[in-house]
Scaffold this motif. Structure first.
Motif, short mmCIF file in Angstrom:
data_model
loop_
_atom_site.label_atom_id
_atom_site.label_comp_id
_atom_site.label_asym_id
_atom_site.label_seq_id
_atom_site.Cartn_x
_atom_site.Cartn_y
_atom_site.Cartn_z
N THR A 101 0.88 -1.26 0.18
CA THR A 101 -0.16 0.01 -0.10
C THR A 101 0.67 1.09 0.18
N ARG A 102 1.84 1.11 0.79
CA ARG A 102 2.78 2.35 0.64
C ARG A 102 3.49 2.77 -0.66
N THR A 103 3.76 1.98 -1.33
CA THR A 103 4.27 2.23 -2.96
C THR A 103 3.19 2.15 -3.72
N ARG A 104 2.06 1.56 -3.68
CA ARG A 104 1.16 1.36 -4.54
C ARG A 104 1.36 0.57 -5.53
N LYS A 105 2.36 -0.48 -5.37
CA LYS A 105 2.49 -1.43 -6.42
C LYS A 105 2.86 -3.08 -5.99
N LYS A 106 2.86 -3.98 -6.81
CA LYS A 106 3.35 -5.14 -6.06
C LYS A 106 4.84 -5.18 -6.44
N GLU A 107 5.37 -6.07 -5.28
CA GLU A 107 6.78 -5.98 -5.27
C GLU A 107 7.26 -7.43 -4.79
N ASP A 108 8.40 -7.67 -5.15
CA ASP A 108 9.07 -8.92 -4.30
C ASP A 108 9.18 -8.81 -3.18
N PHE A 109 9.06 -9.61 -1.95
CA PHE A 109 8.92 -9.66 -0.68
C PHE A 109 10.43 -9.81 -0.43
N GLU A 110 11.34 -8.99 0.14
CA GLU A 110 12.55 -9.18 0.67
C GLU A 110 12.43 -8.89 1.96
N PRO A 111 12.43 -9.77 3.07
CA PRO A 111 12.46 -9.52 4.25
C PRO A 111 13.92 -8.82 4.86
N LEU A 113 0.85 7.16 3.23
CA LEU A 113 0.23 6.15 3.50
C LEU A 113 -1.14 5.95 2.54
N SER A 114 -2.00 6.95 3.06
CA SER A 114 -3.30 7.16 2.34
C SER A 114 -3.75 7.92 1.31
N GLY A 115 -2.40 8.67 0.90
CA GLY A 115 -2.51 9.37 -0.21
C GLY A 115 -3.10 10.60 0.01
N ARG A 116 -3.20 11.06 1.31
CA ARG A 116 -3.78 12.39 1.57
C ARG A 116 -2.81 13.51 1.95
N SER A 117 -3.18 14.79 1.81
CA SER A 117 -2.36 15.99 2.09
C SER A 117 -3.05 16.63 3.43
N VAL A 118 -2.05 16.72 4.25
CA VAL A 118 -2.62 17.36 5.60
C VAL A 118 -3.61 18.66 5.39
N ASP A 119 -3.17 19.73 4.60
CA ASP A 119 -3.89 20.72 4.07
C ASP A 119 -5.24 20.53 3.55
N ASP A 120 -5.20 19.14 2.72
CA ASP A 120 -6.44 18.86 1.83
C ASP A 120 -7.45 18.32 2.88
N MET A 121 -6.89 17.74 4.33
CA MET A 121 -7.62 16.85 5.30
C MET A 121 -8.54 17.83 5.91
N VAL A 176 6.38 -2.96 4.20
CA VAL A 176 5.35 -3.55 3.47
C VAL A 176 4.03 -3.36 4.21
N TRP A 177 3.17 -2.60 3.70
CA TRP A 177 1.88 -2.06 4.34
C TRP A 177 0.88 -3.18 3.39
N MET A 178 -0.20 -4.09 3.90
CA MET A 178 -0.99 -4.83 3.31
C MET A 178 -2.49 -4.41 4.07
N HIS A 179 -3.47 -4.03 3.05
CA HIS A 179 -4.69 -3.82 3.48
C HIS A 179 -5.77 -4.94 2.79
N ASN A 180 -6.55 -5.33 3.40
CA ASN A 180 -7.73 -6.16 2.78
C ASN A 180 -8.88 -5.21 2.69
N GLU A 181 -9.80 -5.54 1.37
CA GLU A 181 -10.98 -4.82 1.45
C GLU A 181 -11.98 -5.10 2.30
N MET A 182 -13.07 -4.49 2.27
CA MET A 182 -14.07 -4.58 3.24
C MET A 182 -15.32 -5.75 2.69
N LEU A 183 -15.84 -6.21 3.65
CA LEU A 183 -16.93 -7.38 3.46
C LEU A 183 -18.58 -6.61 3.40
#
Length: 457
Positions: free
Chosen positions: A9-19, A158-166, A257-264
């Protein structure tokens, strides 16, 4: 070694996971606030990250993976429940914590390596808050301590927001003592009816966000590999976690790496008590829906897509799981899950693709692979067989063996009409027949129905 790809979520792309360290893979997932039964939506991240935990253990080894999921046992919702019921807060949290563990266990979820409770880490939270104040990232006022959001330049990335726009909304508390409406609470005062701990700012209790930062630091360090949760936590909870953790421990990078599941959803609509489509996990279990059915339905949809729970999906899942149990009854599982299943899960936890592979194995009669692969995903566990009316006890294969022997004898005697009659009878039971070295070999096909055995004479 298998390469795992994860959508960050942080980079908004799928990446190879490297611990950070291959012999010390670390994952933190936000857990429940324990004041009531877990609803169906609470269960989705548990199942999602349970599958990831299994995959990480497979790739890096069980001894090299640490999975932490917290319990929030100090919260205003808990205080309200205590006031409504007259019960002690500790009694409520102890009871509801065990409810959560029992309900998630019924879904086949493994317990994490660490399950810290917020109340066990109050001193660590106080110490982190003191450091944030000392470094100019927080300030104390009227018994409260607030985080100075604009002191962290990357707030909102992370969420793609700017403080000034919040815009201060329902989840952002506006108070006259704040320097900025976006500043959030790290510590707040408690009255005599509320749980509280002594601190440099008076008797009080922590804000919601600080607990995860303090617990993850204590258990996983200033930098770790994966942080997960539902996408409803991305803002403000995870955004606030990042800000306070990176400011308190600038030497680290917090979660890589940040991972977020969608809602139900339920029957195509957002789950809501007002719509009458609100279910707890216990509600469904009490209705006779096995936990494995819930897990099956969850896994049939990719975690980053909205998942729609329907009664029809539950019925179909139960039917399929019963058939798979029938065809694998008495079968020794393969040594490893199918490589195709591992490949699907390694591609950003594509559980839907992995489930398609299970269906393929069932169709092709690859019963040992089906059993091993399903169990890798937390399905077809032997202890759940009785919930589906399937068990080895009482399975009558002696009559089938007798019919097979009779068919082989008829073929030897060139009585092909009799042999074909018996063949058709066996196929009608849902059995799959093969001719090997002049002998009939049988196994249960996907349409095998043991009830039809009772009609054989």
């Amino acid at each position: 070694m298998t390469t795992i790809k994860l959508h960050n979520t942080r980079t908004r792309k799928k990446e190879d996971f490297e611990p950070l360290k291959k012999d010390d893979v670390r994952m933190y997932v936000c857990g429940p606030t324990v004041y009531d039964r877990a609803h169906l939506g609470n269960a989705r991240p548990v199942v999602v990250f349970d599958v990831l935990y299994r995959l990480l253990q497979y790739v890096y080894g069980p001894d090299h993976v640490t999975y932490v999921r917290n319990f929030t046992d100090v919260d205003d919702k808990i205080n309200t429940r205590a006031a409504e019921t007259g019960r002690d807060i500790s009694d409520i949290t102890a009871e509801t914590t065990q409810w959560f563990l029992d309900d998630m266990g019924s879904l086949g979820a493994l317990e994490p390596d660490q399950m810290p409770r917020a109340t066990q880490y109050i001193p660590q939270m106080v110490a982190m808050i003191e450091k944030l104040i000392a470094d100019g990232h927080a300030y104390a006022v009227e018994g409260h301590v607030l985080f100075r959001v604009r002191s962290y330049q990357d707030y909102g990335k992370l969420s793609g927001r700017s403080v000034d726009d919040m815009v201060a909304g329902a989840r952002v508390e506006v108070a006259p003592y704040k320097e900025d409406p976006m500043d959030f609470v790290l510590w707040k005062p408690s009255d005599e009816t509320q749980p509280g701990w002594d601190s440099p700012w008076g008797r009080g209790r922590p804000g919601w966000h600080i607990e995860c930062s303090a617990m993850s630091y204590e258990l996983l360090g200033d930098s770790f590999d994966i942080h997960g949760g539902g996408n409803d936590l991305m803002f403000p909870h995870h955004e606030n976690e990042i800000a306070q953790s990176c400011c308190a421990h600038p030497e680290g990078n917090f979660a890589q790496v940040w991972m977020h599941n969608e809602m139900l959803q339920v029957e195509g609509k957002k789950m809501s008590k007002s719509l009458g489509n609100f279910f707890t996990v216990k509600d469904l279990l009490d209705q006779g829906i096995p936990g494995e059915v819930i897990r099956f339905v969850f896994l049939s949809t990719h975690y980053r897509k909205p998942m729609d729970w329907t009664a029809e999906k539950a019925r179909e899942a139960k039917h399929i799981l019963r058939k798979w149990r029938q065809v694998t009854l008495g079968v020794e599982p393969a040594s490893f899950a199918s490589p195709a299943v591992i490949d699907a899960l390694s591609d950003d936890l594509n559980t839907a693709g992995a489930m398609s592979e299970l269906h393929r194995m069932a169709r092709e009669g690859r019963r040992d692979e089906l059993l091993a692969s399903a169990r890798f995903m937390g399905l077809l566990e032997e202890q759940n067989d009785t919930e589906f009316g399937v068990s080895e006890t009482g399975f009558r294969h002696d009559r089938i063996d007798a019919l097979v022997a009779e068919r082989d004898a008829a073929r030897s005697n060139r009585d092909y009409a009799k042999a074909d009659e018996i063949r058709d009878m066996l196929i009608g039971l849902g059995l799959v027949l093969s001719d090997v070295d002049g002998k009939t070999v049988w196994h249960r096909g996907p349409d095998f129905d043991p009830a039809k055995l009772e009609g054989l004479k």
